[in-house]
Write a protein that holds these residues in place. Structure first.
Motif, PDB file in Angstrom:
ATOM      1  N   TYR A  52      -0.255 -16.375  14.862  1.00 56.24           N
ATOM      2  CA  TYR A  52       0.674 -15.523  14.143  1.00 56.24           C
ATOM      3  C   TYR A  52      -0.043 -14.813  12.994  1.00 56.24           C
ATOM      4  CZ  TYR A  52       4.079 -13.657  11.099  1.00 56.24           C
ATOM      5  OH  TYR A  52       4.756 -12.774  10.304  1.00 56.24           O
ATOM      6  N   PRO A 101       0.874 -11.109  10.522  1.00 52.55           N
ATOM      7  CA  PRO A 101       1.706  -9.903  10.419  1.00 52.55           C
ATOM      8  C   PRO A 101       1.008  -8.688  11.014  1.00 52.55           C
ATOM      9  CG  PRO A 101       0.943 -10.654   8.254  1.00 52.55           C
ATOM     10  CD  PRO A 101       0.555 -11.692   9.227  1.00 52.55           C
ATOM     11  N   PHE A 102      -0.306  -8.815  11.217  1.00 52.93           N
ATOM     12  CA  PHE A 102      -1.049  -7.664  11.723  1.00 52.93           C
ATOM     13  C   PHE A 102      -1.448  -7.843  13.179  1.00 52.93           C
ATOM     14  CE2 PHE A 102      -1.891  -8.049   7.174  1.00 52.93           C
ATOM     15  CZ  PHE A 102      -1.330  -6.855   6.739  1.00 52.93           C
ATOM     16  N   ARG A 141       9.454   0.958   0.230  1.00 55.72           N
ATOM     17  CA  ARG A 141       9.020  -0.291   0.845  1.00 55.72           C
ATOM     18  C   ARG A 141       8.245  -0.035   2.138  1.00 55.72           C
ATOM     19  NH1 ARG A 141       8.814  -5.277   1.314  1.00 55.72           N
ATOM     20  NH2 ARG A 141       9.355  -5.494  -0.870  1.00 55.72           N
ATOM     21  N   THR A 164      -0.478  -0.817   3.282  1.00 55.87           N
ATOM     22  CA  THR A 164      -1.100  -2.135   3.454  1.00 55.87           C
ATOM     23  C   THR A 164      -1.778  -2.225   4.822  1.00 55.87           C
ATOM     24  OG1 THR A 164       0.680  -3.032   2.122  1.00 55.87           O
ATOM     25  CG2 THR A 164      -0.712  -4.604   3.270  1.00 55.87           C
ATOM     26  N   GLN A 176     -10.918  -4.630   7.725  1.00 56.69           N
ATOM     27  CA  GLN A 176     -11.480  -5.307   8.896  1.00 56.69           C
ATOM     28  C   GLN A 176     -12.676  -4.549   9.441  1.00 56.69           C
ATOM     29  OE1 GLN A 176     -10.487  -8.324  10.191  1.00 56.69           O
ATOM     30  NE2 GLN A 176      -9.198  -8.437   8.367  1.00 56.69           N
ATOM     31  N   MET A 190      -0.233   0.922  -4.785  1.00 58.07           N
ATOM     32  CA  MET A 190      -0.875   0.994  -3.477  1.00 58.07           C
ATOM     33  C   MET A 190      -1.490   2.371  -3.249  1.00 58.07           C
ATOM     34  SD  MET A 190      -0.487  -2.000  -2.590  1.00 58.07           S
ATOM     35  CE  MET A 190      -1.086  -2.099  -0.926  1.00 58.07           C
ATOM     36  N   LEU A 193      -4.818   2.449  -4.936  1.00 58.19           N
ATOM     37  CA  LEU A 193      -5.788   1.666  -4.161  1.00 58.19           C
ATOM     38  C   LEU A 193      -6.282   2.470  -2.958  1.00 58.19           C
ATOM     39  CD1 LEU A 193      -6.644  -1.139  -4.888  1.00 58.19           C
ATOM     40  CD2 LEU A 193      -4.988  -2.060  -3.281  1.00 58.19           C
ATOM     41  N   VAL A 241     -10.145 -12.175   5.833  1.00 54.27           N
ATOM     42  CA  VAL A 241      -8.779 -11.975   5.392  1.00 54.27           C
ATOM     43  C   VAL A 241      -8.795 -10.752   4.476  1.00 54.27           C
ATOM     44  CG1 VAL A 241      -6.850 -12.930   4.121  1.00 54.27           C
ATOM     45  CG2 VAL A 241      -8.203 -14.396   5.625  1.00 54.27           C
ATOM     46  N   ARG A 297      -1.804 -17.548   6.538  1.00 55.99           N
ATOM     47  CA  ARG A 297      -0.613 -16.814   6.949  1.00 55.99           C
ATOM     48  C   ARG A 297       0.080 -16.160   5.758  1.00 55.99           C
ATOM     49  NH1 ARG A 297       3.848 -19.206  11.013  1.00 55.99           N
ATOM     50  NH2 ARG A 297       5.502 -17.691  10.598  1.00 55.99           N
ATOM     51  N   LEU A 299      -1.958 -13.253   4.422  1.00 54.57           N
ATOM     52  CA  LEU A 299      -1.850 -12.013   5.189  1.00 54.57           C
ATOM     53  C   LEU A 299      -0.490 -11.368   4.973  1.00 54.57           C
ATOM     54  CD1 LEU A 299      -3.635 -12.901   8.537  1.00 54.57           C
ATOM     55  CD2 LEU A 299      -4.344 -11.213   6.852  1.00 54.57           C
ATOM     56  N   GLU A 300       0.550 -12.179   4.860  1.00 60.49           N
ATOM     57  CA  GLU A 300       1.886 -11.622   4.619  1.00 60.49           C
ATOM     58  C   GLU A 300       1.933 -10.901   3.275  1.00 60.49           C
ATOM     59  OE1 GLU A 300       4.419 -14.954   5.022  1.00 60.49           O
ATOM     60  OE2 GLU A 300       4.632 -14.709   7.193  1.00 60.49           O
ATOM     61  N   LEU A 349      -0.775  -9.444   1.826  1.00 61.36           N
ATOM     62  CA  LEU A 349      -2.100  -8.844   1.709  1.00 61.36           C
ATOM     63  C   LEU A 349      -2.146  -7.766   0.626  1.00 61.36           C
ATOM     64  CD1 LEU A 349      -4.925  -8.951   3.020  1.00 61.36           C
ATOM     65  CD2 LEU A 349      -4.276  -6.936   4.304  1.00 61.36           C
ATOM     66  N   ASP A 350      -1.040  -7.010   0.481  1.00 60.94           N
ATOM     67  CA  ASP A 350      -1.034  -5.972  -0.549  1.00 60.94           C
ATOM     68  C   ASP A 350      -1.314  -6.579  -1.927  1.00 60.94           C
ATOM     69  OD1 ASP A 350       1.311  -7.334  -0.263  1.00 60.94           O
ATOM     70  OD2 ASP A 350       2.617  -5.652  -0.816  1.00 60.94           O
ATOM     71  N   LEU A 388      -4.983  -7.653  -2.251  1.00 63.07           N
ATOM     72  CA  LEU A 388      -5.883  -6.518  -2.475  1.00 63.07           C
ATOM     73  C   LEU A 388      -5.763  -6.001  -3.904  1.00 63.07           C
ATOM     74  CD1 LEU A 388      -5.403  -4.614   0.906  1.00 63.07           C
ATOM     75  CD2 LEU A 388      -7.417  -5.886   0.160  1.00 63.07           C
ATOM     76  N   GLN A 391      10.607 -12.003   2.950  1.00 61.68           N
ATOM     77  CA  GLN A 391      10.493 -11.024   1.868  1.00 61.68           C
ATOM     78  C   GLN A 391      11.349 -11.434   0.686  1.00 61.68           C
ATOM     79  OE1 GLN A 391      11.563  -7.598   4.113  1.00 61.68           O
ATOM     80  NE2 GLN A 391       9.449  -6.843   4.244  1.00 61.68           N
TER      81      GLN A 391
END
Lengths: 886, 177
Positions: free
Chosen positions: A17, A19-20, A43, A50, A58, A88, A91, B20, B110, B113-114, B116-117, B120, B162
């Motif tokens: 699992y 999210p990406f 949102r 993101t 990656q 964001m 960034l 990651v 996990r 990654l959820e 990630l914003d 970063l 969320q």
């Protein structure tokens, strides 16, 4: 049955699992269209950004078009008031780093944010803008940046200061105008603002020693808040100390009190920084070292690995130069051998090996043996190196240390590691006579079971040189012949050569060697058979040669005295003909001067038509150049060309340097001239040489340079005759004569009429060193012994007061112009005596070997014993004359 | 010695050495392949060590790497040969703790990654072009999460996770104030 299956599915899902999961660039770029929606969904937009950042992170790359599209889309998002989204966007812009013409799109938005009431906007907009901006834009925003530096919000101030540090690389003149604001920021109460301001101010002023010194002096009086800023100040302080110690020779160092006080700071990073700075003082005294070492010793037993590492690493460095100062830490150090962290353990061991005394060696070796099996090869190599130097330090302990080496040689290990061990054993055998027999025996055992062809051949070669000189050479034969039976062709061939060496030196073994070599005549490999045949014949197995003459020995043992690159070049240019290839015609000059190599092509005159394709060495280039001039073609083979000697000061009107080309009976001076005045054209350029102080030389011819335009170097030559084959010396004064013509800078055309003019150049000397080629020998000891004491000349010289032993050694090497062998030109720190080995070839192809023994006493008086061996008595004397006159 | 302490890269890898989030500040690894090779080498050389309670340190290829692991996440900070190890360790600790605050101590791959914003942004607040910007975890986390709530327009659109993240941020923020 069904249940486990379901469970497995669950597991997999859980594991994979993300999210990406299944994310794909094309699809995300499609998604990015939401940025253009009239009603922005903040949102959603954040999520898409993101995803884009994830792809970039990656390692995905966007094409130019894709990047531009994304960039333009992202700029639309400045309309949104959502602060999270804005972050964001910042960034993303930094990641894409738009091109100069694109930057303009976001400039106004970012400038608006720079003046926003929200601190977060201001700080980030500054960082983004400074990242993507260029010089012209910078002048527009400079005013805001200056304000930002003294902004009351520390985040904004730091953003501006850090940006300043980056911009200083590209736009120094602009950033330097901010000095007043930066100075104000140094007084900031915010810890990190002070840190950033200090870093920037130092960067701005780094070339101004006095300013840095003032800055440091005022700050060390105390007002520095954060540990990070303290670390900076320590770095700058040690720089000031370094600079000032170069000027004054008073023992007291300024500011060292400050560094010592930092050892009592509450932050570990400051203590480490200060301790390191103190240990790195040049010529540090034990009184200065003690407090630093004491704090580091405390860190050795810290619970934090990072702190232990920092301490042991620093102490390890100190141990290289001041082993005694570190001995106090030995007990703590020993407990670190079992440290979980292998980097720390290795550093601890190598430190102990440096500081240990003779009595502790055995105990130490026992501890290390347990440790060796569980560290990586790279660490093992470090340990092996340390053991080798320990053994050289305590030759009496060679038994246990050699034992250790042979034990680890038997264990598993990669090539580099085994090579390090073999190299160490070889060095120890060479330097410690008592260790020879055991060492050779260990090497024999090693090749019995060695998987590396290269190492086997190396060992066999070494055995051949050293084995025959031992008390019982016959015992090695079995090991060597086993190689002939069991190994691959390369090793077999090496073993055959080794056998032949035994046969040539040990008369009693000869019949048995012949038997073994004859067996090799039936080997399946050509090379092995050829070698066997060759050696059988040279050693005279059929009784044709009664005694082995000197030539054979030299053939077997003598190293190839021409550099392999030169040999390769000569062989390539050899054309099959009646005339056999002549090895002695291969140039012997070692090409080790990349500087002249780089310069050489630019000095080649276009008028002589020497093509510049391919990397040609200066010697080759000179040879070609000279042979293309008919006047010099009768001089024969070029013996040596010197490095260029400058005859003018830098930045004068005419730059002239000279290269001395030595032939057997002639010498040619090649004057490389450059005209540095754009308004002048020189014609008929000649150098008038006065050789009244060089009696043995007679000028035979000179070759003027027709024209010398601005900034296009040209050559003029003068040739002299000198006594054939002798190292004649003398002093020559030079006068440059030419006709000057004015050049109209607009049209580039020269006037018709010229004026005769002359220009005095510096004197030029031909010294004995010009007649010696730097040629290295592979094994000096062998070469020395085979040369024999027939023409040996020994004498002693006092060199007077010298700065250091190293300086004296370098001076003598330079006077003689010979090649240092086996790294003996390097003098260990604090050494009281030193032996330096030199080799070279004198004009007339006479090999010369020199052994220099230096000694220094208390008031820096240096004495030297010079032993010369050569193939000619007169040359041996000549070497002594060079030194006596130098 | 560098004129100021500098960080060559920060890496956040998973338990298999996969990325990651990574950020490079020096040109020591000019190509993607060189970067991946460095990450692989760092990962394999540190894999077997226990860096879960205290930050560990290693030196290879002329770099100093400080690192710390938690769950299935491996944190690395790389500096030059001559860098003060303690400064690098401070950066590492700042990053490590800030991520802990951001993810509300629920630190695993996990969750990372959820969010990630936020990770970063967090990297962006620690180092700017190799220069240390901030090392205090609470400040870093505060700068990363604050003000980002204004945009949460419609709660109805949010998923459970969320919503949880929002709550977490609220909490973190109230803790930090």
């Amino acid at each position: 049955m069904a249940q486990p299956l379901v469970k497995k599915d669950d597991d997999q899902e859980d594991e994979e699992y993300s999210p990406f999961l299944g994310i794909e660039k094309g699809a995300v770029l499609q998604e990015a269209r939401v940025f253009n929606d009239p009603q922005l969904d903040a949102r959603r937009c954040s999520q898409v950004i993101t995803k884009l950042l994830y792809l970039l992170n990656q390692g995905e790359t966007f094409t130019k078009v894709e990047a531009t599209e994304v960039f333009f889309a992202v700029t639309k998002l400045f309309q949104s008031k959502d602060t999270g989204l804005r972050r964001m966007v910042y960034l993303m812009i930094k990641e894409i780093s738009p091109s100069a013409d694109e930057v303009i799109i976001v400039t106004s938005s970012l400038m608006k944010d720079m003046n926003s009431k929200t601190d977060m906007y201001r700080a980030n907009a500054i960082r983004v803008l400074c990242r993507i901006t260029d010089g012209t834009l910078l002048t527009q925003i400079e005013r805001y940046l200056k304000q930002a530096i003294v902004d009351k919000n520390p985040v904004v101030a730091s953003a501006a200061l850090v940006s300043g540090i980056h911009l200083l690389q590209t736009n120094p003149e602009i950033v330097k105008r901010w000095t007043n604001e930066v100075q104000e920021a140094i007084q900031s109460r915010a810890a990190l603002v002070q840190f950033h301001a200090l870093a920037l101010l130092h960067q701005i002023r780094q070339s101004d020693r006095l300013a840095v010194s003032k800055l440091v002096t005022s700050l060390t009086k105390g007002s520095v808040r954060s540990p990070l800023a303290q670390c900076l100040l320590i770095r700058y302080t040690s720089q000031v100390i370094r600079d000032s110690s170069m000027n004054s020779q008073t023992g007291e160092r300024p500011l060292s009190d400050y560094l010592e006080a930092c050892l009592r700071h509450k932050a570990d990073m400051v203590i480490v920084e200060a301790a390191r700075a103190i240990t790195e003082f040049s010529g540090v005294t034990s009184r200065e070292l003690t407090p630093a070492i004491t704090v580091l010793q405390l860190f050795l037993s810290s619970s934090k690995p990072v702190l232990r590492f920092a301490a042991v690493r620093t102490l390890n460095k100190v141990a290289m130069t001041h082993p005694l100062a570190v001995t106090n830490c030995n007990i703590d150090m020993e407990s670190l051998i079992s440290d979980q962290n292998r980097s720390i353990a290795t550093l601890a061991i190598t430190t102990l090996l440096k500081t240990g005394n003779e009595s502790s060696v055995d105990r130490l070796m026992k501890q290390i043996s347990n440790f060796m099996s569980d560290i990586a090869d790279e660490f093992k190599i470090v340990v092996v190196d340390a053991i080798r130097s320990l053994c050289l330090k305590f030759p009496l302990k060679h038994r246990s240390l050699m034992n250790f080496l042979s034990n680890i040689l038997r264990e598993e290990g990669g090539f580099e590691y085994k090579k390090a061990i073999i190299d160490s054993i070889v060095i120890l055998i060479r330097d410690i006579p008592e260790a020879k027999e055991t060492g050779l025996f260990q090497l024999c055992e090693f090749i019995e079971d060695c998987e590396f062809t290269y190492l086997s051949t190396q060992v066999l070669h070494f055995l051949g040189n050293e084995g025959p000189k031992t008390s019982d050479p016959s015992k090695y034969i079995r090991y060597i012949y086993n190689r002939v039976i069991l190994e691959n062709a390369t090793v077999r061939a090496a073993a055959v050569s080794t056998l032949a060496k035994f046969g040539s030196i040990v008369e009693s073994l000869k019949p048995r060697i012949f038997v073994l070599l004859r067996r090799c005549l039936f080997d399946s490999d050509d090379e092995v058979r050829d070698r066997a045949t060759l050696y059988l014949n040279t050693l005279g197995w059929d009784g044709s040669v009664g005694e082995i003459d000197k030539g054979v020995k030299e053939f077997l043992f003598g190293a190839l005295d021409v550099p392999l690159v030169n040999l390769e070049a000569s062989l390539r240019s050899y054309e099959p003909s009646e005339e056999p290839f002549n090895l002695s015609a291969v140039p012997k000059e070692v090409k080790s001067q990349p500087l002249t190599e780089k310069k050489a092509p630019s000095k080649k005159p276009p008028s002589f038509g020497v093509s510049a394709n391919g990397p040609t060495s200066p010697v080759d280039a000179y040879e070609k150049l000279l042979s293309s001039i008919p006047e010099f073609s009768s001089f024969g083979q070029l013996f040596k060309s010197s490095a260029p000697v400058e005859l003018t000061e830098a930045e004068t009107e005419y730059a002239v340097n000279v290269v001395k080309h030595i032939f057997s009976g002639h010498i040619v001076f090649q004057y490389n001239c450059t005209n540095t005045i754009p308004e002048q054209l020189l014609e008929n350029v000649v150098v008038i040489v006065d050789a009244s102080e060089a009696e043995e030389f007679a000028e035979v011819t000179s070759k003027p340079l027709k024209t010398l335009p601005y900034d296009s170097p040209g050559q003029t030559f003068v040739a002299f005759k000198k006594p054939d084959g002798l190292p004649s010396t003398g002093r020559f004064s030079n006068l440059l004569k030419f006709i000057v013509k004015e050049v109209d800078p607009a049209t580039g055309e020269a006037e018709e009429e010229g004026v005769e003019d002359e220009y005095q150049l510096e004197d030029l000397e031909v010294v004995a060193a010009d007649y010696i080629l730097r040629v290295s020998v592979l094994n000096f000891k062998n070469a020395w012994e085979s040369m024999g004491p027939d023409f040996e000349r020994i004498d002693e010289y006092g060199l007077g007061v010298r700065e250091s032993l190293a300086e004296a050694v370098t001076a003598v090497i330079n006077i003689l112009g010979m090649q240092p062998c086996e790294g003996t030109d390097v003098v260990p720190n604090n050494a009281r005596s030193h032996t330096c080995l030199l080799s070279g070839v004198f004009i007339g192809n006479v090999k010369v070997l020199v052994r220099l023994s230096f000694g220094i006493d208390g008031p820096k008086q240096v004495a030297m014993k010079l032993a010369v061996r050569s193939e000619d008595e007169a040359i041996s004397d000549a070497i002594h004359e060079i030194v006596a006159n130098g | 010695m560098e004129p100021y302490p500098s960080v060559k890269n920060i890496l956040l890898l998973d338990s298999e050495g996969k990325r990651v989030a990574v950020k490079y500040y020096a040109d020591d690894w000019p190509t993607q392949a060189a970067k991946l090779a460095f990450e692989k080498s760092v990962f394999t050389k540190t894999q077997k060590t226990n860096a879960r309670t205290e930050a560990e340190i290693a030196m290879f290829d002329g770099y100093i790497v400080v690192y710390k692991f938690i769950q299935d996440l491996h944190f690395f900070v790389t500096g030059g040969d001559n860098e003060n190890e303690l400064i690098l360790a401070t950066v590492l600790q700042g990053f490590f703790d800030a991520v802990g605050l951001i993810l509300r101590n629920n630190v695993d791959k996990r969750t990372a990654l959820e969010n990630l914003d936020l990770i970063l942004l967090c990297l962006d607040e620690i180092i700017d072009g190799g220069i240390i910007l901030e090392t205090e975890a609470s400040v870093i986390a505060g700068k990363t999460t604050s003000d980002s709530l204004d945009g949460m327009s419609s709660l109805s659109e949010q998923t459970i996770s969320q919503a949880l993240a929002t709550a977490r941020e609220h909490l973190a923020r109230s803790l930090l104030k």
